[in-house]
Design a protein around this motif. Structure first.
Motif, mmCIF file in Angstrom:
data_model
loop_
_atom_site.group_PDB
_atom_site.id
_atom_site.type_symbol
_atom_site.label_atom_id
_atom_site.label_comp_id
_atom_site.label_asym_id
_atom_site.label_seq_id
_atom_site.Cartn_x
_atom_site.Cartn_y
_atom_site.Cartn_z
ATOM 1 N N GLY A 13 0.814 -1.207 0.000
ATOM 2 C CA GLY A 13 0.000 0.000 0.000
ATOM 3 C C GLY A 13 0.841 1.246 0.000
ATOM 4 O O GLY A 13 2.001 1.227 0.371
ATOM 5 N N SER A 14 0.234 2.346 -0.421
ATOM 6 C CA SER A 14 0.946 3.614 -0.479
ATOM 7 C C SER A 14 0.755 4.388 0.811
ATOM 8 O O SER A 14 -0.130 4.094 1.616
ATOM 9 C CB SER A 14 0.420 4.437 -1.656
ATOM 10 N N GLY A 15 1.596 5.416 1.001
ATOM 11 C CA GLY A 15 1.471 6.260 2.177
ATOM 12 C C GLY A 15 0.133 6.974 2.234
ATOM 13 O O GLY A 15 -0.459 7.131 3.303
ATOM 14 N N ILE A 16 -0.358 7.389 1.076
ATOM 15 C CA ILE A 16 -1.642 8.084 1.024
ATOM 16 C C ILE A 16 -2.766 7.173 1.500
ATOM 17 O O ILE A 16 -3.657 7.592 2.237
ATOM 18 C CB ILE A 16 -1.931 8.568 -0.420
ATOM 19 N N SER A 17 -2.715 5.906 1.117
ATOM 20 C CA SER A 17 -3.757 4.951 1.519
ATOM 21 C C SER A 17 -3.750 4.749 3.025
ATOM 22 O O SER A 17 -4.817 4.722 3.670
ATOM 23 C CB SER A 17 -3.532 3.610 0.818
ATOM 24 N N PHE A 18 -2.560 4.606 3.603
ATOM 25 C CA PHE A 18 -2.460 4.422 5.044
ATOM 26 C C PHE A 18 -2.968 5.661 5.780
ATOM 27 O O PHE A 18 -3.672 5.556 6.792
ATOM 28 C CB PHE A 18 -1.020 4.121 5.444
ATOM 29 N N ALA A 19 -2.587 6.836 5.294
ATOM 30 C CA ALA A 19 -3.039 8.071 5.933
ATOM 31 C C ALA A 19 -4.552 8.214 5.843
ATOM 32 O O ALA A 19 -5.209 8.641 6.800
ATOM 33 C CB ALA A 19 -2.352 9.269 5.284
ATOM 34 N N LEU A 20 -5.111 7.861 4.705
ATOM 35 C CA LEU A 20 -6.561 7.954 4.515
ATOM 36 C C LEU A 20 -7.283 7.037 5.487
ATOM 37 O O LEU A 20 -8.292 7.428 6.105
ATOM 38 C CB LEU A 20 -6.917 7.601 3.071
ATOM 39 N N CYS A 24 -9.707 8.271 8.583
ATOM 40 C CA CYS A 24 -11.089 7.782 8.602
ATOM 41 C C CYS A 24 -11.384 7.086 9.927
ATOM 42 O O CYS A 24 -12.538 7.072 10.385
ATOM 43 C CB CYS A 24 -11.325 6.799 7.450
ATOM 44 N N GLY A 25 -10.342 6.522 10.535
ATOM 45 C CA GLY A 25 -10.535 5.797 11.785
ATOM 46 C C GLY A 25 -10.688 6.687 12.998
ATOM 47 O O GLY A 25 -11.464 6.374 13.917
ATOM 48 N N MET A 257 -5.659 14.988 6.245
ATOM 49 C CA MET A 257 -6.221 15.049 7.582
ATOM 50 C C MET A 257 -7.603 15.705 7.594
ATOM 51 O O MET A 257 -8.409 15.437 8.494
ATOM 52 C CB MET A 257 -5.283 15.819 8.519
ATOM 53 N N TYR A 258 -7.904 16.509 6.579
ATOM 54 C CA TYR A 258 -9.192 17.183 6.556
ATOM 55 C C TYR A 258 -10.337 16.241 6.192
ATOM 56 O O TYR A 258 -11.508 16.600 6.331
ATOM 57 C CB TYR A 258 -9.136 18.387 5.612
ATOM 58 N N VAL A 259 -9.991 15.026 5.754
ATOM 59 C CA VAL A 259 -11.012 13.992 5.572
ATOM 60 C C VAL A 259 -11.674 13.692 6.912
ATOM 61 O O VAL A 259 -12.864 13.381 6.987
ATOM 62 C CB VAL A 259 -10.383 12.713 4.979
ATOM 63 N N GLN A 260 -10.889 13.811 7.970
ATOM 64 C CA GLN A 260 -11.395 13.569 9.314
ATOM 65 C C GLN A 260 -12.553 14.500 9.645
ATOM 66 O O GLN A 260 -13.540 14.082 10.261
ATOM 67 C CB GLN A 260 -10.259 13.760 10.317
ATOM 68 N N LEU A 261 -12.453 15.761 9.231
ATOM 69 C CA LEU A 261 -13.514 16.728 9.498
ATOM 70 C C LEU A 261 -14.772 16.385 8.709
ATOM 71 O O LEU A 261 -15.890 16.500 9.219
ATOM 72 C CB LEU A 261 -13.036 18.138 9.148
ATOM 73 N N ILE A 262 -14.599 15.957 7.465
ATOM 74 C CA ILE A 262 -15.758 15.591 6.644
ATOM 75 C C ILE A 262 -16.503 14.417 7.264
ATOM 76 O O ILE A 262 -17.738 14.441 7.401
ATOM 77 C CB ILE A 262 -15.307 15.247 5.209
ATOM 78 N N ILE A 263 -15.763 13.382 7.650
ATOM 79 C CA ILE A 263 -16.402 12.200 8.234
ATOM 80 C C ILE A 263 -17.038 12.536 9.580
ATOM 81 O O ILE A 263 -18.142 12.078 9.894
ATOM 82 C CB ILE A 263 -15.365 11.068 8.389
ATOM 83 N N SER A 264 -16.361 13.362 10.378
ATOM 84 C CA SER A 264 -16.923 13.778 11.669
ATOM 85 C C SER A 264 -18.227 14.532 11.477
ATOM 86 O O SER A 264 -19.182 14.357 12.242
ATOM 87 C CB SER A 264 -15.917 14.651 12.420
ATOM 88 N N SER A 265 -18.274 15.374 10.444
ATOM 89 C CA SER A 265 -19.494 16.139 10.160
ATOM 90 C C SER A 265 -20.634 15.209 9.764
ATOM 91 O O SER A 265 -21.777 15.378 10.225
ATOM 92 C CB SER A 265 -19.230 17.152 9.042
#
Length: 307
Positions: A13-20, A24-25, A257-265
């Protein structure tokens, strides 16, 4: 020797996938903690239990990787200070999501990178460029906008995410001071160990002195299971972030990291039924834009800094 860094991980896996996956977690973990708000224990005790479970797990992992030598530490006072800041951040943030919308608390906590830049200029004597001052004031304007409806509804408890963000920023400063000491696993263990100690003290003091923080009785198996899940999930997410930094650059990972805000919303609105305040959304967007501008500015400056 940094044994974890030299460990060969066969995980593809890529670094982007792990970060995503990591970002999300984290909101899922926050949602589980928020769902426990009406449980038997107050936030302080639940957070103390969650970190204690994580400390035991990290201790076992550290012993497996480095043996008893992994528990030897330099500058223990600095690691204790890291634990204190992490404890304050954890109690403040979890207490905040117990009383206010998850999305609002997460958005305000995104002030941490900007506060870190401000504190770095003060304590680490790093030069603060004009663009950093501009985005700092702009982001604080977003915080004030977000706090307006929340302070009116929840009182000064709405300021807790800002306390958490400030504590995390100070923690980042301390982390940089110990970044060259031993392995990542050891550094995480030292931090969570001291965090657990301070959180246990906070829980005991709160139980005896403050009625809202009193522990009513033994924790049910359901709540214990949820705390264990949160501990495993958070530890796993931090491990994924470390894997991400091994496979990609920090500049590439930061915007994710801003994916975290979208999922939290989405969780806040559809799972907990929190109302969407348009004015609060404007404040959140201001904070996110400030962080993105700061990240982009630092990314462009990186080549000249290392030239």
């Amino acid at each position: 020797m940094n044994l974890l860094k030299n460990q060969k991980f066969p995980i593809p896996g890529s670094g982007i996938s792990f970060a995503l996956l990591a970002f999300c977690g984290f909101p899922v973990s926050d949602a589980i903690m928020k769902s426990m708000a009406a449980g038997e224990w107050p936030a302080s005790a639940l957070v103390a239990l969650r970190f204690s479970i994580g400390t035991i797990g990290l201790g076992v992992l550290l012993w497996k990787l480095e043996g008893f030598a992994g528990f030897r530490v330099k500058r223990p006072i600095l690691h204790a200070a890291r634990g204190l800041m992490m404890a304050l951040a954890a109690v403040s943030f979890i207490s905040a999501i117990f009383v206010m919308p998850l999305a609002d608390a997460v958005a305000i906590s995104f002030m941490a990178p900007i506060i870190t830049a401000l504190l770095s200029s003060i304590f680490l004597k790093e030069k603060m460029r004009p663009i950093t001052w501009i985005v700092t004031f702009f982001a604080f304007g977003g915080v004030l906008i977000m706090l307006r409806p929340n302070v009116a509804e929840f009182g000064w408890a709405a300021v807790l995410p800002l306390v958490a963000a400030t504590s995390m920023s100070i923690l980042m400063i301390f982390n940089r001071m110990v970044s060259n000491q031993r392995s990542v696993t050891a550094a995480q263990f030292y931090g969570t160990f001291w965090t657990s100690i301070f959180l246990i003290v906070i829980a005991i003091v709160g139980h005896n002195l403050f009625p809202p923080m009193a522990i009513a009785g033994a924790l049910s198996w359901k709540m214990l299971l949820l705390c264990t899940i949160v501990a495993i999930l958070n530890t796993g997410c931090h491990f994924l972030l470390y894997m991400a930094t091994m496979r990609s650059t920090a500049a590439a990972i930061a915007p994710i990291m801003y994916v975290q805000l979208i999922i939290s919303s989405l969780i806040s609105i559809y799972l907990f039924g929190d109302p969407l305040d348009p004015i609060a959304v404007v404040g959140g967007v201001m904070i996110v834009l400030s962080g993105m501008v700061l990240w982009n500015s630092e990314r462009k400056m990186a080549p000249s800094i290392h030239a």
